[in-house]
Design a protein around this motif. Structure first.
Motif, mmCIF file in Angstrom:
data_model
loop_
_atom_site.group_PDB
_atom_site.id
_atom_site.type_symbol
_atom_site.label_atom_id
_atom_site.label_comp_id
_atom_site.label_asym_id
_atom_site.label_seq_id
_atom_site.Cartn_x
_atom_site.Cartn_y
_atom_site.Cartn_z
ATOM 1 N N GLU A 79 -1.360 6.849 -6.782
ATOM 2 C CA GLU A 79 -1.161 5.292 -7.350
ATOM 3 C C GLU A 79 -1.291 4.409 -6.239
ATOM 4 O O GLU A 79 -0.995 2.900 -6.893
ATOM 5 C CB GLU A 79 0.356 5.289 -6.866
ATOM 6 C CG GLU A 79 1.334 6.545 -7.846
ATOM 7 C CD GLU A 79 2.775 6.797 -7.021
ATOM 8 O OE1 GLU A 79 3.257 6.218 -6.024
ATOM 9 O OE2 GLU A 79 3.519 7.453 -7.700
ATOM 10 N N SER A 119 2.743 -5.904 -0.474
ATOM 11 C CA SER A 119 3.013 -4.433 -0.333
ATOM 12 C C SER A 119 4.255 -3.733 -2.144
ATOM 13 O O SER A 119 5.128 -4.585 -2.292
ATOM 14 C CB SER A 119 4.062 -3.782 0.895
ATOM 15 O OG SER A 119 3.105 -3.929 1.686
ATOM 16 N N ARG A 120 3.659 -2.737 -2.395
ATOM 17 C CA ARG A 120 4.434 -2.105 -3.611
ATOM 18 C C ARG A 120 5.722 -1.970 -2.640
ATOM 19 O O ARG A 120 7.381 -1.669 -2.755
ATOM 20 C CB ARG A 120 4.035 -0.586 -4.448
ATOM 21 C CG ARG A 120 4.415 -0.775 -5.362
ATOM 22 C CD ARG A 120 4.215 0.167 -6.065
ATOM 23 N NE ARG A 120 3.409 1.465 -5.070
ATOM 24 C CZ ARG A 120 2.890 2.079 -5.367
ATOM 25 N NH1 ARG A 120 1.974 2.182 -5.935
ATOM 26 N NH2 ARG A 120 2.475 3.064 -4.491
ATOM 27 N N ARG A 121 5.942 -1.219 -1.276
ATOM 28 C CA ARG A 121 6.723 -0.839 -0.666
ATOM 29 C C ARG A 121 6.279 -0.625 0.994
ATOM 30 O O ARG A 121 5.346 -0.288 1.048
ATOM 31 C CB ARG A 121 8.097 0.723 -0.880
ATOM 32 C CG ARG A 121 6.824 1.787 -0.868
ATOM 33 C CD ARG A 121 7.345 3.186 -1.791
ATOM 34 N NE ARG A 121 6.919 3.773 -0.880
ATOM 35 C CZ ARG A 121 7.838 4.867 -0.708
ATOM 36 N NH1 ARG A 121 9.311 5.111 -0.368
ATOM 37 N NH2 ARG A 121 7.215 5.950 -0.673
ATOM 38 N N CYS A 135 2.646 0.713 5.080
ATOM 39 C CA CYS A 135 3.883 -0.142 3.109
ATOM 40 C C CYS A 135 2.753 0.579 2.574
ATOM 41 O O CYS A 135 1.261 1.746 2.948
ATOM 42 C CB CYS A 135 3.285 -1.286 3.612
ATOM 43 S SG CYS A 135 1.433 -1.787 4.240
ATOM 44 N N GLU A 136 3.132 1.178 1.646
ATOM 45 C CA GLU A 136 2.216 1.085 -0.093
ATOM 46 C C GLU A 136 1.752 -0.218 -0.554
ATOM 47 O O GLU A 136 2.348 -0.345 -1.339
ATOM 48 C CB GLU A 136 2.501 2.187 -0.518
ATOM 49 C CG GLU A 136 2.952 3.527 0.452
ATOM 50 C CD GLU A 136 3.733 4.932 -0.343
ATOM 51 O OE1 GLU A 136 4.124 4.398 -1.660
ATOM 52 O OE2 GLU A 136 3.744 5.140 0.684
ATOM 53 N N MET A 137 0.904 0.188 -1.708
ATOM 54 C CA MET A 137 -0.692 -1.381 -1.461
ATOM 55 C C MET A 137 -0.968 -0.057 -3.062
ATOM 56 O O MET A 137 -1.076 0.665 -2.903
ATOM 57 C CB MET A 137 -1.166 -1.572 -1.401
ATOM 58 C CG MET A 137 -1.153 -2.325 -0.190
ATOM 59 S SD MET A 137 -2.405 -2.995 1.264
ATOM 60 C CE MET A 137 -2.378 -4.782 0.218
ATOM 61 N N GLY A 138 -0.354 -0.315 -4.627
ATOM 62 C CA GLY A 138 -0.623 -0.006 -5.783
ATOM 63 C C GLY A 138 -1.947 -0.890 -6.257
ATOM 64 O O GLY A 138 -2.246 -1.445 -6.153
ATOM 65 N N LYS A 140 -3.904 -1.201 -10.097
ATOM 66 C CA LYS A 140 -4.012 -1.086 -11.763
ATOM 67 C C LYS A 140 -5.160 -0.247 -11.990
ATOM 68 O O LYS A 140 -5.882 -0.144 -12.348
ATOM 69 C CB LYS A 140 -4.249 -2.995 -11.837
ATOM 70 C CG LYS A 140 -3.329 -3.546 -11.930
ATOM 71 C CD LYS A 140 -3.644 -5.266 -12.041
ATOM 72 C CE LYS A 140 -2.952 -6.489 -11.197
ATOM 73 N NZ LYS A 140 -3.311 -7.076 -10.389
#
Length: 142
Positions: A79, A119-121, A135-138, A140
Protein backbone atom coordinates in the motif's frame (compact mmCIF):
# COMPACT_ATOMS: atom_id res chain seq x y z
CA UNK A 1 6.86 -7.81 9.51
CA UNK A 2 6.58 -4.68 11.68
CA UNK A 3 3.85 -4.78 14.31
CA UNK A 4 0.70 -3.15 12.98
CA UNK A 5 1.67 -3.41 9.31
CA UNK A 6 -1.32 -4.45 7.24
CA UNK A 7 0.56 -5.92 4.28
CA UNK A 8 3.66 -8.03 3.76
CA UNK A 9 6.93 -6.15 3.66
CA UNK A 10 8.43 -6.10 0.18
CA UNK A 11 11.66 -4.34 1.12
CA UNK A 12 13.23 -2.88 4.26
CA UNK A 13 16.12 -0.61 5.14
CA UNK A 14 17.35 0.74 8.48
CA UNK A 15 19.66 3.63 9.26
CA UNK A 16 20.98 4.57 12.70
CA UNK A 17 21.93 8.11 13.64
CA UNK A 18 23.68 9.63 16.61
CA UNK A 19 21.20 11.48 18.78
CA UNK A 20 22.26 15.04 17.92
CA UNK A 21 20.80 17.85 15.81
CA UNK A 22 22.89 17.35 12.63
CA UNK A 23 21.28 13.90 12.33
CA UNK A 24 18.02 15.58 11.30
CA UNK A 25 19.48 16.93 8.06
CA UNK A 26 21.09 13.57 7.27
CA UNK A 27 17.83 11.72 7.98
CA UNK A 28 15.83 14.06 5.75
CA UNK A 29 18.28 13.54 2.87
CA UNK A 30 18.21 9.76 3.34
CA UNK A 31 14.39 9.76 3.36
CA UNK A 32 14.31 11.51 -0.01
CA UNK A 33 16.93 9.08 -1.33
CA UNK A 34 14.93 6.04 -0.16
CA UNK A 35 11.74 7.35 -1.78
CA UNK A 36 13.51 7.93 -5.09
CA UNK A 37 15.42 4.62 -5.10
CA UNK A 38 12.24 2.69 -4.32
CA UNK A 39 10.24 4.40 -7.08
CA UNK A 40 8.12 6.43 -4.67
CA UNK A 41 9.08 9.84 -6.01
CA UNK A 42 5.57 11.18 -5.32
CA UNK A 43 6.18 10.62 -1.59
CA UNK A 44 9.65 12.20 -1.47
CA UNK A 45 8.62 15.67 -0.24
CA UNK A 46 6.14 14.42 2.35
CA UNK A 47 8.48 11.65 3.54
CA UNK A 48 11.33 14.12 3.97
CA UNK A 49 9.08 16.36 6.09
CA UNK A 50 7.72 13.49 8.19
CA UNK A 51 11.17 12.03 8.88
CA UNK A 52 12.48 15.50 9.72
CA UNK A 53 9.77 15.94 12.35
CA UNK A 54 10.06 12.46 13.84
CA UNK A 55 13.85 12.52 14.06
CA UNK A 56 13.77 16.07 15.49
CA UNK A 57 11.39 14.85 18.20
CA UNK A 58 13.65 11.87 18.95
CA UNK A 59 16.76 14.06 19.13
CA UNK A 60 15.40 17.13 20.93
CA UNK A 61 12.76 15.79 23.33
CA UNK A 62 13.07 13.14 26.01
CA UNK A 63 16.01 12.10 28.11
CA UNK A 64 18.36 9.40 26.87
CA UNK A 65 21.79 8.11 27.79
CA UNK A 66 24.68 10.00 26.29
CA UNK A 67 25.70 8.45 22.99
CA UNK A 68 22.33 6.82 22.36
CA UNK A 69 21.06 6.41 18.81
CA UNK A 70 17.92 6.94 16.78
CA UNK A 71 16.99 4.18 14.32
CA UNK A 72 14.91 4.95 11.24
CA UNK A 73 13.47 1.94 9.43
CA UNK A 74 11.72 2.09 6.08
CA UNK A 75 9.38 -0.69 4.95
CA UNK A 76 8.05 -0.91 1.42
CA UNK A 77 4.58 -2.43 1.67
CA UNK A 78 1.96 -3.08 -1.01
CA UNK A 79 0.00 0.00 0.00
CA UNK A 80 3.01 2.33 0.09
CA UNK A 81 5.59 2.98 2.76
CA UNK A 82 5.79 2.43 6.50
CA UNK A 83 8.46 4.24 8.51
CA UNK A 84 9.45 3.75 12.12
CA UNK A 85 11.62 6.03 14.22
CA UNK A 86 12.91 4.24 17.31
CA UNK A 87 14.64 5.92 20.20
CA UNK A 88 15.68 4.90 23.67
CA UNK A 89 14.55 8.13 25.35
CA UNK A 90 11.88 8.74 27.95
CA UNK A 91 8.64 10.51 27.12
CA UNK A 92 5.70 9.81 24.87
CA UNK A 93 5.02 12.13 21.95
CA UNK A 94 1.54 13.64 21.63
CA UNK A 95 -0.06 16.02 19.20
CA UNK A 96 0.26 19.25 21.13
CA UNK A 97 -1.37 22.62 21.21
CA UNK A 98 0.61 24.76 18.77
CA UNK A 99 2.45 27.77 20.15
CA UNK A 100 4.00 30.56 18.19
CA UNK A 101 5.70 33.91 18.18
CA UNK A 102 2.48 35.66 19.23
CA UNK A 103 2.54 33.65 22.46
CA UNK A 104 5.93 35.04 23.42
CA UNK A 105 7.51 31.57 23.25
CA UNK A 106 9.26 29.71 20.42
CA UNK A 107 7.09 28.02 17.82
CA UNK A 108 6.38 24.37 18.60
CA UNK A 109 3.64 21.76 18.73
CA UNK A 110 3.01 21.47 15.01
CA UNK A 111 5.22 18.51 14.10
CA UNK A 112 2.99 15.57 14.98
CA UNK A 113 -0.05 17.37 13.58
CA UNK A 114 1.85 17.57 10.29
CA UNK A 115 2.80 13.87 10.53
CA UNK A 116 -0.87 13.05 11.09
CA UNK A 117 -1.91 15.16 8.08
CA UNK A 118 0.67 13.64 5.72
CA UNK A 119 0.17 10.01 6.80
CA UNK A 120 -2.60 7.53 6.21
CA UNK A 121 -2.17 6.47 9.84
CA UNK A 122 0.41 6.86 12.58
CA UNK A 123 1.01 5.87 16.16
CA UNK A 124 3.39 5.31 19.03
CA UNK A 125 4.51 1.90 20.26
CA UNK A 126 5.96 2.03 23.80
CA UNK A 127 9.04 -0.12 24.43
CA UNK A 128 10.60 -1.31 27.68
CA UNK A 129 13.10 1.50 27.12
CA UNK A 130 11.98 4.26 24.76
CA UNK A 131 9.40 4.04 22.00
CA UNK A 132 8.81 3.71 18.28
CA UNK A 133 6.84 6.36 16.43
CA UNK A 134 5.56 5.01 13.14
CA UNK A 135 3.48 6.11 10.20
CA UNK A 136 2.21 4.73 6.92
CA UNK A 137 2.09 6.75 3.74
CA UNK A 138 0.04 5.61 0.76
CA UNK A 139 0.79 5.86 -2.92
CA UNK A 140 -1.62 6.28 -5.78
CA UNK A 141 -1.57 3.18 -7.96
CA UNK A 142 -2.64 3.52 -11.59
Amino acid sequence: MPRGASMPVLRAEQVRYRRFRPAVRAARARARDVACRWGLDELADDLESVIGELVTNAVVHGRAARGSRVAVTYYLINEGLRVEVRDWASGTPRVGQPTGPGDGIPESGRGLAMVRALSRRWGVTPRVIGKTVWCEMGVKRS
